[in-house]
Design a protein around this motif. Structure first.
Motif, PDB file in Angstrom:
ATOM      1  N   UNK A 175       0.858  -1.188   0.000  1.00  0.00           N
ATOM      2  CA  UNK A 175       0.000   0.000   0.000  1.00  0.00           C
ATOM      3  C   UNK A 175       0.894   1.238   0.000  1.00  0.00           C
ATOM      4  N   UNK A 176       0.433   2.296  -0.665  1.00  0.00           N
ATOM      5  CA  UNK A 176       1.241   3.502  -0.819  1.00  0.00           C
ATOM      6  C   UNK A 176       0.426   4.720  -0.403  1.00  0.00           C
ATOM      7  N   UNK A 177       1.155   5.712   0.106  1.00  0.00           N
ATOM      8  CA  UNK A 177       0.548   6.945   0.593  1.00  0.00           C
ATOM      9  C   UNK A 177       1.173   8.126  -0.133  1.00  0.00           C
ATOM     10  N   UNK A 178       0.342   8.941  -0.752  1.00  0.00           N
ATOM     11  CA  UNK A 178       0.801  10.145  -1.444  1.00  0.00           C
ATOM     12  C   UNK A 178       0.743  11.312  -0.469  1.00  0.00           C
ATOM     13  N   UNK A 179       1.881  11.956  -0.226  1.00  0.00           N
ATOM     14  CA  UNK A 179       1.978  13.040   0.734  1.00  0.00           C
ATOM     15  C   UNK A 179       2.557  14.271   0.063  1.00  0.00           C
ATOM     16  N   UNK A 180       2.692  15.338   0.833  1.00  0.00           N
ATOM     17  CA  UNK A 180       3.305  16.558   0.322  1.00  0.00           C
ATOM     18  C   UNK A 180       4.806  16.404   0.125  1.00  0.00           C
ATOM     19  N   UNK A 181       5.386  15.316   0.616  1.00  0.00           N
ATOM     20  CA  UNK A 181       6.817  15.070   0.486  1.00  0.00           C
ATOM     21  C   UNK A 181       7.125  13.891  -0.433  1.00  0.00           C
ATOM     22  N   UNK A 182       6.126  13.428  -1.183  1.00  0.00           N
ATOM     23  CA  UNK A 182       6.331  12.328  -2.099  1.00  0.00           C
ATOM     24  C   UNK A 182       5.404  11.172  -1.783  1.00  0.00           C
ATOM     25  N   UNK A 183       5.567  10.106  -2.513  1.00  0.00           N
ATOM     26  CA  UNK A 183       4.762   8.907  -2.331  1.00  0.00           C
ATOM     27  C   UNK A 183       5.623   7.846  -1.655  1.00  0.00           C
ATOM     28  N   UNK A 184       5.121   7.294  -0.560  1.00  0.00           N
ATOM     29  CA  UNK A 184       5.864   6.340   0.241  1.00  0.00           C
ATOM     30  C   UNK A 184       5.001   5.111   0.489  1.00  0.00           C
ATOM     31  N   UNK A 185       5.675   3.981   0.644  1.00  0.00           N
ATOM     32  CA  UNK A 185       4.971   2.786   1.083  1.00  0.00           C
ATOM     33  C   UNK A 185       4.639   2.933   2.559  1.00  0.00           C
ATOM     34  N   UNK A 186       3.527   2.362   2.970  1.00  0.00           N
ATOM     35  CA  UNK A 186       3.111   2.502   4.368  1.00  0.00           C
ATOM     36  C   UNK A 186       4.139   1.908   5.318  1.00  0.00           C
ATOM     37  N   UNK A 187       4.844   0.869   4.891  1.00  0.00           N
ATOM     38  CA  UNK A 187       5.873   0.287   5.752  1.00  0.00           C
ATOM     39  C   UNK A 187       7.067   1.205   5.926  1.00  0.00           C
ATOM     40  N   UNK A 188       7.190   2.226   5.097  1.00  0.00           N
ATOM     41  CA  UNK A 188       8.304   3.165   5.239  1.00  0.00           C
ATOM     42  C   UNK A 188       8.269   3.877   6.581  1.00  0.00           C
ATOM     43  N   UNK A 189       7.079   4.101   7.113  1.00  0.00           N
ATOM     44  CA  UNK A 189       6.928   4.865   8.343  1.00  0.00           C
ATOM     45  C   UNK A 189       7.199   4.030   9.591  1.00  0.00           C
ATOM     46  N   UNK A 190       7.434   2.731   9.430  1.00  0.00           N
ATOM     47  CA  UNK A 190       7.769   1.878  10.569  1.00  0.00           C
ATOM     48  C   UNK A 190       9.272   1.668  10.568  1.00  0.00           C
ATOM     49  N   UNK A 191       9.980   2.334  11.486  1.00  0.00           N
ATOM     50  CA  UNK A 191      11.433   2.277  11.542  1.00  0.00           C
ATOM     51  C   UNK A 191      11.880   1.856  12.933  1.00  0.00           C
ATOM     52  N   UNK A 192      13.104   1.319  12.962  1.00  0.00           N
ATOM     53  CA  UNK A 192      13.668   0.881  14.241  1.00  0.00           C
ATOM     54  C   UNK A 192      14.044   2.082  15.096  1.00  0.00           C
ATOM     55  N   UNK A 193      14.290   1.806  16.368  1.00  0.00           N
ATOM     56  CA  UNK A 193      14.598   2.862  17.331  1.00  0.00           C
ATOM     57  C   UNK A 193      16.082   2.839  17.657  1.00  0.00           C
ATOM     58  N   UNK A 194      16.710   4.012  17.636  1.00  0.00           N
ATOM     59  CA  UNK A 194      18.107   4.171  18.021  1.00  0.00           C
ATOM     60  C   UNK A 194      18.156   5.095  19.227  1.00  0.00           C
ATOM     61  N   UNK A 195      18.844   4.637  20.267  1.00  0.00           N
ATOM     62  CA  UNK A 195      18.840   5.355  21.531  1.00  0.00           C
ATOM     63  C   UNK A 195      19.502   6.717  21.401  1.00  0.00           C
ATOM     64  N   UNK A 196      19.112   7.606  22.274  1.00  0.00           N
ATOM     65  CA  UNK A 196      19.685   8.947  22.308  1.00  0.00           C
ATOM     66  C   UNK A 196      20.914   8.946  23.214  1.00  0.00           C
ATOM     67  N   UNK A 197      21.934   9.734  22.847  1.00  0.00           N
ATOM     68  CA  UNK A 197      23.170   9.767  23.628  1.00  0.00           C
ATOM     69  C   UNK A 197      22.987  10.453  24.970  1.00  0.00           C
ATOM     70  N   UNK A 198      22.068  11.402  25.048  1.00  0.00           N
ATOM     71  CA  UNK A 198      21.856  12.146  26.285  1.00  0.00           C
ATOM     72  C   UNK A 198      20.658  11.641  27.075  1.00  0.00           C
ATOM     73  N   UNK A 199      20.132  10.467  26.706  1.00  0.00           N
ATOM     74  CA  UNK A 199      19.010   9.906  27.445  1.00  0.00           C
ATOM     75  C   UNK A 199      17.668  10.484  27.078  1.00  0.00           C
ATOM     76  N   UNK A 200      17.590  11.256  26.023  1.00  0.00           N
ATOM     77  CA  UNK A 200      16.328  11.851  25.621  1.00  0.00           C
ATOM     78  C   UNK A 200      15.496  10.918  24.761  1.00  0.00           C
ATOM     79  N   UNK A 201      14.683  11.502  23.885  1.00  0.00           N
ATOM     80  CA  UNK A 201      13.814  10.707  23.024  1.00  0.00           C
ATOM     81  C   UNK A 201      14.629   9.968  21.965  1.00  0.00           C
ATOM     82  N   UNK A 202      14.232   8.728  21.676  1.00  0.00           N
ATOM     83  CA  UNK A 202      14.957   7.905  20.717  1.00  0.00           C
ATOM     84  C   UNK A 202      14.773   8.457  19.307  1.00  0.00           C
ATOM     85  N   UNK A 203      15.695   8.059  18.433  1.00  0.00           N
ATOM     86  CA  UNK A 203      15.668   8.504  17.048  1.00  0.00           C
ATOM     87  C   UNK A 203      15.308   7.315  16.156  1.00  0.00           C
ATOM     88  N   UNK A 204      14.663   7.601  15.048  1.00  0.00           N
ATOM     89  CA  UNK A 204      14.314   6.541  14.105  1.00  0.00           C
ATOM     90  C   UNK A 204      15.509   6.233  13.213  1.00  0.00           C
TER      91      UNK A 204
END
Length: 537
Positions: free
Chosen positions: A425-454
């Motif tokens: 399945x694909x989603x057309x956005x203002x930044x292009x067309x992406x597959x829905x699975x594109x928005x599911x990414x792994x989590x990478x920890x923050x160096x300062x203990x803050x919010x994780x990064x994708x």
């Protein structure tokens, strides 16, 4: 211990995988093209299914007496083409009556039909032209002479494949049956890029021919169009094209035989092997770049199917995001209840009744399954937009870590259902067309203990660092790790190398050679232009 018999009532719940439930699960993971194909097959198989935009024959083919009375009793217009006469029952009975064969009709009328229904000269000429045997159309593979419409597919030229192109040249190059058999066998081994397998030792054994015969036929095949076809390696492909251009001298041969040094940008070693100066080696490399490394790709290339989005995401008037389904990708079918009601009154056999009952159930289920599928896709897409609001507002750098469980818990569905919905399945956005699975990414920890990064945001950050590096200060993987940690991203060096290779970015050593070579070419070109056009004193 005494044995006794007794009755017990127990109430329990269990999930039974019925055929309808299995089909509904299958519909979730189908793409819009596969879903259209599936619905088309169901429309052909099930007589009670019809398209939502099709008009029923009863609405366009029936006329009642009340229509004439409502229009003033004159019976004009509204289906009668402006005639002032009413449709009489006697005329309907006469039209539905079987008049018999031509001989019986002529005997009844006591004359020939040609005298009663005479044709005008223009009509006679048109009929004769229609009955005449077609010439050009039938030669092109068209239909019979009585077809009303042309078969447009008969006028479309078939796409020529590489195998067909080589087979046509084979029939002209060889006259012997044995040579043609060897040539056709080798042509069948050519891949879509125009290459043969590196080892052809088994070809002679399988064909019962000598190795010299196979090599002789191969030498002829390598002279076929396009130049470079039937090569067994990249070096051989380039050598064949250079021989065609009469540019395969000893220096060029040394360059072609050491393409690994050219890939590493080791210009100094190539210049020493070829025995030429800097200007000559630059010209030779330019000639190599103008050659075609995959000569067979221009024949029979697969047609790319345009990606059609399933969901549209647009900015809303209140600053939010408006999510809607692409109605063009949703098949619209209806259940013809009227047809089933009429059939149920006339069907007498039990087998026929069972068939139409099953057809009604399957049609009803399909309509409900399509509706449920559309609702589920919209629900999942809306939750993804809500979770990734930063991406739609600010870009990839603000993509948050997201997994299937977070979306499934938010919309109260199972993870497997969300996984099936987001597949193909694909989603057309203002930044292009992406597959829905594109928005599911792994989590990478923050160096300062803050919010994780994708993981996708980290890849984007790595690419930005590499794109902005200077030719004199190429960033190594360790330096990239230090800069990412300074930005609050805790990542290992092997992870940086994995992300860099996934984005097809070469190593720091290779990037340094590429940029220094490019800078050298620019400087040499500038000095050459300056020497040709000196400034006036």
């Amino acid at each position: 211990m005494a044995l006794s018999q007794r009755l017990e009532f127990r109430q329990s719940q269990s999930l039974v995988m019925t055929p309808q439930l299995m089909q509904a699960i299958k519909l979730l993971q189908l793409s819009n093209l596969d879903l259209t194909t599936f619905v088309e097959e169901e429309l052909e198989r099930n007589p009670l299914l019809e398209r939502a935009n099709d008009e029923a024959p009863a609405e366009t083919g029936q006329f009642s007496d009340h229509d004439g009375e409502d229009s003033g009793g004159s019976g004009d217009a509204d289906g009668f083409g402006g005639s002032g006469e009413a449709f009489e029952p006697g005329q309907e009975e006469w039209m539905s009556k079987d008049l018999g064969t031509r001989a019986e009709i002529e005997q009844t009328l006591d004359t020939g039909l040609d005298n009663v229904f005479s044709e005008e000269p223009a009509e006679t000429a048109a009929r004769n032209a229609q009955d005449a045997a077609p010439t050009t159309y039938t030669e092109w593979g068209g239909g019979a002479s009585g077809d009303e419409d042309y078969n447009l597919e008969a006028f479309v030229a078939a796409e020529t494949t590489l195998s067909d192109h080589l087979a046509e040249q084979l029939s002209v190059a060889f006259t012997g049956a044995a040579q043609r058999m060897i040539g056709q066998y080798l042509i069948d081994l050519v891949d879509e890029a125009g290459y043969l397998p590196p080892d052809l030792g088994q070809a002679a054994e399988r064909l019962g021919a000598s190795q010299k015969d196979v090599e002789d036929v191969l030498a002829v095949l390598q002279k076929f169009d396009p130049p470079g076809v039937c090569a067994r390696s990249l070096s051989e492909c380039l050598a064949i094209q250079l021989r065609e251009l009469d540019r395969y001298d000893p220096a060029m041969q040394a360059l072609v035989e050491h393409l690994d040094l050219l890939a590493k940008r080791d210009i100094a070693a190539l210049r020493k092997l070829c025995g030429v100066d800097d200007e000559d080696i630059a010209d030779m490399i330019g000639e190599i770049r103008r050659l075609n490394p995959k000569p067979g790709m221009k024949f029979g290339s697969a047609r790319l199917q345009a990606m059609v989005p399933d969901v549209y995401v647009r900015p809303g008037p209140d600053g939010g995001w408006h999510v809607e389904l692409n109605s063009d990708t949703l098949p619209r079918v209806l259940v013809n209840q009227t047809y089933y009601s009429e059939l149920s009154k006339k069907i007498g056999k039990d087998g026929d009744k069972s068939y139409f009952t099953d057809a009604l159930q399957n049609a009803t289920w399909l309509v409900r399954a399509l509706d449920q599928r559309a609702r589920t896709i919209l629900k999942v897409a809306t939750e993804i937009v809500r979770q990734q609001d930063g991406f739609f507002t600010h870009g990839v750098a603000h993509l948050r870590p997201l997994n299937l469980k977070a979306v499934a818990d938010a919309i109260q569905m199972h993870e497997s259902t969300v996984s099936r919905v987001t597949a193909n399945k694909y989603m057309a956005t203002n930044r292009g067309t992406f597959e829905l699975k594109y928005f599911f990414t792994a989590s990478i920890a923050s160096a300062d203990g803050g919010e994780a990064h994708s993981a996708e945001a980290v890849r984007h950050h790595i690419k930005q660092l590499i794109d902005s590096e200077e030719p004199s200060a190429i960033l190594s993987d360790d330096t990239i790790v230090e800069r990412l940690r300074a930005s609050g991203i805790d990542i290992a060096r092997r992870t940086v190398a994995k992300y860099r290779e996934a984005m097809r970015i070469p190593s720091s050593v290779q990037r340094r050679r590429d940029k220094q070579s490019a800078l050298g070419n620019v400087l040499s070109t500038a000095l050459s232009d300056r020497s040709r056009n000196p400034e006036p004193a």
